[in-house]
Design a protein around this motif. Structure first.
Motif, PDB file in Angstrom:
ATOM      1  N   ASP A 160     -21.375  23.119   3.002  1.00 16.30           N
ATOM      2  CA  ASP A 160     -22.209  21.753   3.902  1.00 16.30           C
ATOM      3  C   ASP A 160     -21.494  20.469   3.335  1.00 16.30           C
ATOM      4  O   ASP A 160     -21.495  19.200   4.265  1.00 16.30           O
ATOM      5  N   VAL A 161     -21.890  20.694   2.264  1.00 13.35           N
ATOM      6  CA  VAL A 161     -21.152  19.557   1.906  1.00 13.35           C
ATOM      7  C   VAL A 161     -19.547  19.004   1.637  1.00 13.35           C
ATOM      8  O   VAL A 161     -19.444  18.069   2.703  1.00 13.35           O
ATOM      9  N   VAL A 162     -18.647  20.301   2.111  1.00 12.16           N
ATOM     10  CA  VAL A 162     -17.998  19.780   2.524  1.00 12.16           C
ATOM     11  C   VAL A 162     -17.763  20.070   4.131  1.00 12.16           C
ATOM     12  O   VAL A 162     -16.277  19.210   4.757  1.00 12.16           O
ATOM     13  N   LYS A 163     -18.569  20.374   4.595  1.00  6.42           N
ATOM     14  CA  LYS A 163     -18.168  19.853   6.347  1.00  6.42           C
ATOM     15  C   LYS A 163     -19.100  18.823   6.764  1.00  6.42           C
ATOM     16  O   LYS A 163     -18.235  17.803   7.308  1.00  6.42           O
ATOM     17  N   VAL A 164     -19.851  18.026   5.750  1.00  6.61           N
ATOM     18  CA  VAL A 164     -19.721  17.117   5.322  1.00  6.61           C
ATOM     19  C   VAL A 164     -19.034  15.930   5.822  1.00  6.61           C
ATOM     20  O   VAL A 164     -18.493  14.770   7.066  1.00  6.61           O
ATOM     21  N   VAL A 165     -18.232  16.272   4.789  1.00  7.29           N
ATOM     22  CA  VAL A 165     -17.149  15.495   4.387  1.00  7.29           C
ATOM     23  C   VAL A 165     -15.713  15.475   5.791  1.00  7.29           C
ATOM     24  O   VAL A 165     -15.338  14.815   6.099  1.00  7.29           O
ATOM     25  N   ILE A 166     -15.191  16.782   6.190  1.00  8.52           N
ATOM     26  CA  ILE A 166     -14.804  16.993   7.216  1.00  8.52           C
ATOM     27  C   ILE A 166     -15.243  15.593   8.767  1.00  8.52           C
ATOM     28  O   ILE A 166     -14.019  15.489   8.975  1.00  8.52           O
TER      29      ILE A 166
END
Length: 195
Positions: A160-166
């Motif tokens: 989810d942290v990766v999704k936040v950045v994307i």
């Protein structure tokens, strides 16, 4: 109260389709967990980050209404009212709330879209708010303690942290290409801030 325009309805329908399309990516059930990891939470973040509070939540509600009608739009081809009785109900209920919170915070940041602000908005709505509701729903429907449900949700955090950045990077690009989606930020004397 502002009336919905045809542009608003088109954006809502388009982003409901984006969330549904992200369901094509197969769901992953880590360690046999009851709640899958899906790409659709990225769609929720994009709805709020790009469309704002009202339209973002509207897109997610439209998608969930189609799921409730039985369309297999959730990851893994799931659909129907039964999904709202399972362990992931808290996350499903949390989707429109998360999109609204992300959109509301994004609107408070105004235009031009700032990446740091967007990252913060996505963390608050897409992780803090969504996890709070998701953990409650999982604990209730899977008959777990809140602690056990929270520990289980930790498996989702890195993704989810990766999704936040994307989501924040994509939203910045969209807002640069279509600057009319957000109101311009103003300083206290109501003078628009220059980009």
């Amino acid at each position: 109260m502002q009336r919905s325009t045809s542009r608003d309805l088109a954006l809502i329908a388009t982003f409901a389709a984006v969330v549904a399309a992200l369901g094509v990516i197969p769901a992953v059930y880590p360690f046999g967990g009851a709640v899958p990891i899906t790409a659709q939470s990225l769609g929720i973040m994009l709805c709020g980050s790009i469309l704002g509070a009202r339209r973002g939540a509207g897109a997610v509600l439209l998608m969930l209404a189609l799921v409730a009608l039985g369309l297999p739009l959730l990851a893994g081809g799931r659909g129907g009212l039964g999904v709202f009785a399972g362990p992931s109900v808290g996350y499903l209920v949390g989707w429109p709330v998360a999109a609204y919170v992300i959109g509301w915070l994004t609107e408070r940041g105004g235009a031009p879209y700032r990446l740091a602000w967007g990252l913060g908005a996505n963390v608050v709505g897409g992780i803090v708010v969504l996890y709070a509701l998701g953990i409650l729903g999982t604990a209730w429907r899977a008959d777990l303690s809140l602690t056990a449900a929270a520990v289980g949700s930790a498996l989702f955090l890195l993704g989810d942290v990766v999704k936040v950045v994307i989501a924040a990077v994509v939203a910045r690009g969209v807002h640069q290409a279509y600057p009319g989606l957000l109101r311009r930020r103003t300083v206290p004397d109501e003078t628009p801030v220059r980009a």
